[in-house]
Write an enzyme that holds these catalytic residues in place. Structure first.
Site, PDB file in Angstrom:
ATOM      1  N   ASP A  92       0.830  -1.218   0.000  1.00 35.21           N
ATOM      2  CA  ASP A  92       0.000   0.000   0.000  1.00 35.21           C
ATOM      3  C   ASP A  92       0.860   1.263   0.000  1.00 35.21           C
ATOM      4  OD1 ASP A  92      -2.247  -1.556  -0.011  1.00 35.21           O
ATOM      5  OD2 ASP A  92      -3.136  -0.691   1.807  1.00 35.21           O
ATOM      6  N   ASP A 152     -11.032  -2.701  11.250  1.00 41.57           N
ATOM      7  CA  ASP A 152      -9.943  -3.601  10.826  1.00 41.57           C
ATOM      8  C   ASP A 152      -9.588  -4.579  11.950  1.00 41.57           C
ATOM      9  OD1 ASP A 152     -10.016  -2.090   8.562  1.00 41.57           O
ATOM     10  OD2 ASP A 152      -8.018  -1.217   8.765  1.00 41.57           O
ATOM     11  N   GLN A 196     -12.867   7.276   4.659  1.00 43.08           N
ATOM     12  CA  GLN A 196     -11.750   7.727   3.811  1.00 43.08           C
ATOM     13  C   GLN A 196     -12.164   8.847   2.850  1.00 43.08           C
ATOM     14  OE1 GLN A 196      -9.956   4.334   1.893  1.00 43.08           O
ATOM     15  NE2 GLN A 196      -9.276   3.422   3.817  1.00 43.08           N
ATOM     16  N   LYS A 204     -14.489  -3.833   1.538  1.00 45.32           N
ATOM     17  CA  LYS A 204     -13.047  -3.695   1.734  1.00 45.32           C
ATOM     18  C   LYS A 204     -12.306  -4.670   0.797  1.00 45.32           C
ATOM     19  CE  LYS A 204     -13.695  -1.553   6.190  1.00 45.32           C
ATOM     20  NZ  LYS A 204     -13.022  -0.256   6.235  1.00 45.32           N
ATOM     21  N   ARG A 223     -14.817  -1.375  -5.249  1.00 45.12           N
ATOM     22  CA  ARG A 223     -14.903  -0.640  -3.975  1.00 45.12           C
ATOM     23  C   ARG A 223     -15.406   0.775  -4.271  1.00 45.12           C
ATOM     24  NH1 ARG A 223      -9.555  -1.256  -0.514  1.00 45.12           N
ATOM     25  NH2 ARG A 223     -10.999  -0.451   1.059  1.00 45.12           N
TER      26      ARG A 223
HETATM   27  O1  LIG Z   1      -8.379   6.117   6.802  1.00 46.58           O
HETATM   28  C1  LIG Z   1      -7.774   5.056   6.940  1.00 46.58           C
HETATM   29  O2  LIG Z   1      -6.527   5.012   7.046  1.00 46.58           O
HETATM   30  C2  LIG Z   1      -8.538   3.799   6.995  1.00 46.58           C
HETATM   31  C3  LIG Z   1      -9.880   3.826   7.281  1.00 46.58           C
HETATM   32  C4  LIG Z   1     -10.707   2.601   7.429  1.00 46.58           C
HETATM   33  O3  LIG Z   1     -11.530   2.505   6.297  1.00 46.58           O
HETATM   34  P1  LIG Z   1     -13.101   2.924   6.287  1.00 46.58           P
HETATM   35  O4  LIG Z   1     -13.204   4.337   6.709  1.00 46.58           O
HETATM   36  O5  LIG Z   1     -13.462   2.689   4.860  1.00 46.58           O
HETATM   37  O6  LIG Z   1     -13.802   1.992   7.247  1.00 46.58           O
HETATM   38  C5  LIG Z   1      -9.844   1.347   7.541  1.00 46.58           C
HETATM   39  O7  LIG Z   1     -10.639   0.204   7.356  1.00 46.58           O
HETATM   40  C6  LIG Z   1      -8.713   1.353   6.544  1.00 46.58           C
HETATM   41  O8  LIG Z   1      -7.926   0.190   6.656  1.00 46.58           O
HETATM   42  C7  LIG Z   1      -7.800   2.531   6.771  1.00 46.58           C
HETATM   43  C1  LIG Z   2      -9.609  -1.826   4.644  1.00 44.87           C
HETATM   44  C2  LIG Z   2      -8.276  -1.842   4.566  1.00 44.87           C
HETATM   45  O1  LIG Z   2      -7.531  -1.198   3.641  1.00 44.87           O
HETATM   46  P1  LIG Z   2      -7.769   0.078   2.704  1.00 44.87           P
HETATM   47  O2  LIG Z   2      -6.829   1.127   3.222  1.00 44.87           O
HETATM   48  O3  LIG Z   2      -7.427  -0.364   1.335  1.00 44.87           O
HETATM   49  O4  LIG Z   2      -9.203   0.525   2.836  1.00 44.87           O
HETATM   50  C3  LIG Z   2      -7.485  -2.654   5.530  1.00 44.87           C
HETATM   51  O5  LIG Z   2      -6.253  -2.464   5.601  1.00 44.87           O
HETATM   52  O6  LIG Z   2      -8.049  -3.487   6.260  1.00 44.87           O
END
Ligand SMILES: O=C(O)C1=C[C@@H](OP(=O)(O)O)[C@@H](O)[C@H](O)C1
Ligand SMILES: C=C(OP(=O)(O)O)C(=O)O
Length: 428
Positions: free
Chosen positions: A49, A315, A172, A342, A124
């Site tokens: 990532d 997570d 996000q 996800k 997604r």
């Molecule tokens: O902002 C971030 O760094 C993240 C937010 C979460 O996603 P969601 O807001 O879609 O639940 C999480 O699951 C992801 O692994 C990382």
């Molecule tokens: C949901 C996840 O990743 P992403 O940052 O791609 O959303 C994760 O790391 O569990």
């Protein structure tokens, strides 16, 4: 396909120094690129990532120096948005923390861009973010399915104003909007429409923005205001906290397999919501100790099932699902609808694989109810290209049966060395 067979495990003990947080690594890299000045980042996560973010920054004209082990990086900030002459395609894999913030940033950058990724990224949703950016006048076209990547973006300067964004699928989108807000040519007022999921991730965003000199007015996570026409300021040195989501597997192992296990790099002083994961283990019966910078869990020989709303830690919540295999009585994890959008449909994948080891599972639209078996069945676990499925099911090896993890290398999304670290805790 490669697989890894884990022999039955009874006891674990030891200490783990956590790799850097994925969420913080990608936020810090992006803000360092947009900031005025140089940022020296340490404890950067070395994983897929983060590599996607780094590769994107290179294509967007950002210069940086990366250490050989890729955990230290000095970024020379642009003091503003990206400006690229040639049409640029960014392949961002399946990294939500790269796709969402970069999409927003490119909308107000100079150039013509395409955002592409792995097939799962095209399933997604991103429509809530694009709808919000469209209210600001952004020019984004869906190249395949409406509401999903891949995207084409014609960047241009954008003014602020008032924008509404939905928060019930992913935090996000709001994170992306907040991060670009100071770079708009006028002030922005953001109204969150309906429920906001995964709220602690917004705290990570606001905290990181503050480290780069930008303050956001937060009205109880329902509305936010950010002044426009600002520049992020490089903080000089910045160290990435250890990844609290990655910590969850080791801490849960201690709760099941005696422990103690201590993880270094996250704790009370952490900005990550997933640092609260150990509180759920405590509720299940484990003994938990926190300092500002470490967490230690010791098993008490008895774990109880729990009925918990884990929307705030989606997570780490997955780790509770496999910990539940070793609890007395059933466990219900609620308010986790967005597991479905996800890396895979995690509600369905988790239910399927838990059943393989003998659990009785009810899969609801936004919850999972798990009744553990009297003893676990040996099984080959499919991981669905989901790093957390692979890491969670390492815990199934505490049953009296061999557990095979198919495609263990999928942990490279956030934790390439996970199975090596996990094996260091085994006590024969
Ligand atoms: O902002 C971030 O760094 C993240 C937010 C979460 O996603 P969601 O807001 O879609 O639940 C999480 O699951 C992801 O692994 C990382
Ligand atoms: C949901 C996840 O990743 P992403 O940052 O791609 O959303 C994760 O790391 O569990």
């Amino acid at each position: 396909m490669e697989s890894l067979t884990l022999k039955p495990l009874k006891t674990v003990r030891g200490e783990v120094t956590l790799p850097g947080s994925k969420s913080l690594s990608n936020r810090i890299l992006l803000l360092a690129a947009l900031a005025k000045g140089q940022t020296r980042i340490t404890n950067l996560l070395n994983s897929d990532d983060v590599s996607h973010m780094l590769n994107a920054l290179t294509l967007l004209g950002v210069s940086y120096e990366l250490s050989e082990d890729r955990t230290a990086c000095t970024v020379n900030g642009l003091a503003g948005v990206f400006n690229v002459d040639a049409a640029t395609t960014l392949f961002l894999g399946n990294a939500g923390t790269a796709v969402r913030p970069l999409t927003a940033a490119l909308c107000l950058s100079g150039g013509s861009f395409e955002i592409t990724g792995e097939p799962r990224m095209y399933e997604r949703p991103i429509g809530d973010l694009i709808d919000a950016m469209a209210q600001l006048g952004a020019d984004v076209t869906y190249l395949k399915d409406e509401g999903f990547p891949p995207l084409s973006i014609q960047g241009k300067a954008l003014a602020g104003g008032k924008v509404t964004i939905r928060g019930n699928i992913s935090s996000q989108y709001l994170t992306a909007l907040l991060m670009i807000a100071p770079l708009l040519t006028s002030d922005l007022e953001i109204q969150v429409d309906g429920e906001l999921v995964s709220k602690p991730y917004i705290d990570i965003t606001l905290d990181t923005m503050a480290k780069f000199g930008i303050q956001v007015a937060n009205n109880n996570y329902q509305s936010f205001t950010v002044k426009g026409n600002q520049t992020y300021t490089a903080p000089g040195e910045i160290m990435v906290e250890g990844d609290a989501s990655s910590a969850s597997y080791f801490l849960a192992a201690a709760a099941i397999g005696a422990g103690p296990v201590k993880v270094h790099g996250t704790g009370n002083a952490s900005v990550q919501g997933d640092a609260a994961f150990a509180r759920v283990l405590e509720q299940m019966g484990a003994k938990v100790e926190y300092s500002d910078y470490w967490i230690e869990v010791t098993g008490t020989g008895e774990l109880n099932g729990v009925d918990v709303d884990l929307n705030h830690i989606p997570d780490a919540a997955m780790t509770i699902a496999t910990t539940a295999l070793f609890a007395k009585g059933p466990t219900c994890i609620r308010n986790i609808y967005n597991w479905r959008v996800k890396e895979t449909d995690r509600l369905s994948a988790m239910a399927t694989e838990l059943r393989k080891v003998g659990a009785t599972v009810e899969e609801g639209e936004d919850y999972i109810h798990i009744t553990p078996p009297a003893s676990l069945t040996s099984a080959a676990i499919d991981t669905y290209d989901d790093h957390r499925m692979a890491m969670c099911f390492s815990l199934a090896s505490f049953g009296d049966a061999d557990i095979t993890i198919n495609d263990p290398k999928c942990t490279s999304k956030t934790f390439p060395t996970y199975f090596d670290e996990f094996s260091t805790l085994r006590v024969e």
